[in-house]
Scaffold this active site. Structure first.
Site, PDB file in Angstrom:
ATOM      1  N   TYR A 107      -2.865  -3.302  11.095  1.00 39.98           N
ATOM      2  CA  TYR A 107      -1.489  -3.625  11.517  1.00 39.98           C
ATOM      3  C   TYR A 107      -0.482  -3.098  10.499  1.00 39.98           C
ATOM      4  O   TYR A 107       0.510  -2.453  10.857  1.00 39.98           O
ATOM      5  CB  TYR A 107      -1.370  -5.151  11.664  1.00 39.98           C
ATOM      6  N   LYS A 121       2.192  -0.220  11.318  1.00 40.34           N
ATOM      7  CA  LYS A 121       3.628  -0.531  11.267  1.00 40.34           C
ATOM      8  C   LYS A 121       4.344   0.344  10.233  1.00 40.34           C
ATOM      9  O   LYS A 121       5.506   0.711  10.433  1.00 40.34           O
ATOM     10  CB  LYS A 121       3.849  -2.023  10.982  1.00 40.34           C
TER      11      LYS A 121
END
Ligand code: NAD
Length: 259
Positions: free
Chosen positions: A154, A158
């Protein structure tokens, strides 16, 4: 009506942050396409905005599928005649320490966040360049700037979105296309509700401690960010009308992370 007669596609908008962005864009006068893996959810979210389907429709779109993305964007343009705003928002979370993370889980998360951002961007740009303008908004996270344990794919994905937004800002400028990233702190959506017990289990602490000591500890006031807060930032980027605001990332996190 800050988005009067603009057409927006919002991915992952059957739920959570994307759903509220679609609602706020519709309220600001936009025609909205709710694109989601979950077709029934997309259709019901669209019907909540306009059951006549004149100003809001739901389409099925797995953002990792080139053909579904191209078809969904083509439907948006076919039905509403143009495409002014893309919000690349669909996402998932996977909580695991690096040494236990299955390769398949790593690839799945990167595919949804990064392949999805690329595919939706490419499909949207082809229309926006022909039209002579548009606004692309990526749903980043405080994890576009900061790291946390248990969230390697993640955090990686991101951070990657910021790079993509900067390239789109540079390539898109001469066509009037802007690209920016919103970086929310923790927002109480299904994505976060699911990870509270998972983090409690993996960190060996209570769910209350996950909320207070992990998620909200660094905020200035111990508060969750809301879907309305994030939608307000999305509306600001979507309605901003020149290349003066492009290639930027805006953190909406109750001060969890400050630059
Ligand atoms: P959510 O789980 O409420 O909604 C995510 C939506 O994405 C769902 O409707 C789901 O069906 C859809 N989706 C999942 N995989 C998809 C795919 N392959 N193709 C199309 N749609 C797909 O989650 P949310 O919290 O609203 O998250 C939305 C975005 O905001 C994500 O990118 C997430 O990383 C980001 N974000 C969330 C938070 C938070 O605290 N909730 C914080 C920062 C960033």
């Amino acid at each position: 009506m800050r988005l009067k007669d603009k057409v927006a596609v919002v991915t992952g908008a059957a739920s959570g942050i994307g759903k509220e962005i679609a609602r706020s864009f519709a309220e600001a006068g936009a025609k909205v396409v709710i694109a989601d893996l979950n077709l029934a959810g997309a259709q019901s979210a669209a019907a909540e905005l306009d059951s006549s389907k004149r100003r809001a429709i739901g389409v099925v779109m797995d953002v990792t599928s080139e053909s579904q993305v191209d078809a969904g964007i083509a439907t948006a343009v076919g039905v509403f005649g143009r495409l002014d705003i893309l919000v690349s928002n669909a996402g998932i979370q996977i909580v695991a320490p690096l040494e236990d993370l299955p390769f398949a889980a790593w690839k799945q998360l990167l595919a949804i966040h990064l392949d999805g951002a690329f595919l939706t961007t490419r499909a949207a740009l082809r229309h926006m360049y022909r039209q002579g303008g548009g606004s692309i908004i990526y749903m980043g996270s405080v994890h576009s700037k900061e790291a946390s344990v248990l969230k390697a794919p993640y955090v990686t994905a991101k951070h990657g979105l910021i790079g993509l937004a900067k390239v789109v800002a540079k390539e898109g400028a001469k066509h009037g296309v802007r690209a920016n990233v919103i970086c929310p702190g923790f927002v109480r959506t299904p994505l976060v509700d699911k990870q509270i017990p998972e983090q409690a289990h993996k960190l060996g602490i209570s769910e209350e401690a996950v909320v207070k000591e992990v998620m909200l500890k660094e905020t200035v006031d111990g508060e969750f960010t809301t879907v309305q807060d994030v939608a307000a930032a999305a509306l600001f980027f979507a309605a901003f009308d020149s290349n003066a605001l492009t290639g930027q990332s805006l953190i909406v996190s109750h001060g969890w992370f400050m630059q």
